[in-house]
Design an enzyme around this catalytic site. Sequence first.
Site, mmCIF file in Angstrom:
data_model
loop_
_atom_site.group_PDB
_atom_site.id
_atom_site.type_symbol
_atom_site.label_atom_id
_atom_site.label_comp_id
_atom_site.label_asym_id
_atom_site.label_seq_id
_atom_site.Cartn_x
_atom_site.Cartn_y
_atom_site.Cartn_z
ATOM 1 N N GLU A 38 0.859 -1.200 0.000
ATOM 2 C CA GLU A 38 0.000 0.000 0.000
ATOM 3 C C GLU A 38 0.898 1.254 0.000
ATOM 4 O OE1 GLU A 38 -2.034 0.157 3.751
ATOM 5 O OE2 GLU A 38 -3.401 1.766 3.136
ATOM 6 N N LYS A 105 -9.349 1.969 -1.951
ATOM 7 C CA LYS A 105 -9.559 1.362 -0.623
ATOM 8 C C LYS A 105 -10.906 1.782 -0.037
ATOM 9 C CE LYS A 105 -7.056 0.776 3.772
ATOM 10 N NZ LYS A 105 -5.816 1.146 4.484
ATOM 11 N N CYS A 138 -4.910 -3.402 2.637
ATOM 12 C CA CYS A 138 -4.642 -3.422 4.074
ATOM 13 C C CYS A 138 -5.884 -3.669 4.940
ATOM 14 C CB CYS A 138 -3.901 -2.153 4.473
ATOM 15 S SG CYS A 138 -2.903 -2.431 5.962
ATOM 16 N N VAL A 165 -0.003 -2.119 10.696
ATOM 17 C CA VAL A 165 0.556 -1.639 11.960
ATOM 18 C C VAL A 165 0.044 -2.460 13.145
ATOM 19 C CG1 VAL A 165 0.963 0.708 11.141
ATOM 20 C CG2 VAL A 165 -1.233 0.151 12.160
HETATM 21 C C1 ACM Z 1 -3.837 0.093 7.209
HETATM 22 O O1 ACM Z 1 -4.948 -0.121 6.718
HETATM 23 N N1 ACM Z 1 -2.870 0.661 6.522
HETATM 24 C C2 ACM Z 1 -3.553 -0.286 8.600
#
Ligand code: ACM
Length: 259
Positions: A38, A105, A138, A165
């Site tokens: 990402e 996203k 992510c 994270v």
């Molecule tokens: C994330 O979605 N970058 C934790």
Amino acid sequence: MKIGFAQMLPKLLDLSGNLEKIKALMTSEDYDVLVFPELATTGYVFENIDEVWNVAMSVDELVDFVTSVKRPGLIVIGFAEKYGDKLFNSSVAITPEGDYYLYRKIHLFDREKLWFSPGNLGFTVFDWRGYKFGMMICFDWIFPEAMRTLAVKGADLVLHSANLVLPYCQNAMTTRCLENHVFAITANRIGEERGVKFTGMSQITGVKGDILLRYSPDGEGLGFVEVNLFESRDKRIATLNNIMLDRRPEWYLDLTRGV
Ligand code: ACM
């Protein structure tokens, strides 16, 4: 098919340096599919929206950059996308023939909500060389509906660019892949940015929830496995159970009503 990830350390706000690094990685080895993290072109921990605008690209700009480079297979890159007066946290899959597929996203994580608009293109599947591919980014992993939608649409392999994270995703992907009988490549980044640490451990997960490859928490590099993506088409899990055909969507309607 030789499928894999590029686990890397993007440099915050260094668009041209990150693009050069991506170019070097995507031409360094033979492969069929290679997924980058990402926001691989920009870094992640922005302080204000001007920083994001300064390193955002239109999808056409990124596709032009990639298609000017000879590369062996399909690549997926996470980037900050500018589109009109909006910014999206996007990934683009680009075939060696020059076709491309864009994902924005849908489930934004934490402060991403301060800069990016939530994705508006849905979860879609595209065909390449007889296989079906879907994308997510992510934090989408924590919503089972994301991968389920891709699986219901026939995805064999989920291309999952990440900047993880929290410590949960890599193990959770074993369940995501098992419950959908699909393959997934989770390409994560490493390093620390403005006090935020990323977890590395990029992973390729198989259709039975098996970890086919997990990378180190802190090294940069490429990781590949050979797989038969058609294994995802056999959705049987017991003699009389097929995880797709046994679904009972008429009992799941509350899921689409929200809270
Ligand atoms: C994330 O979605 N970058 C934790």
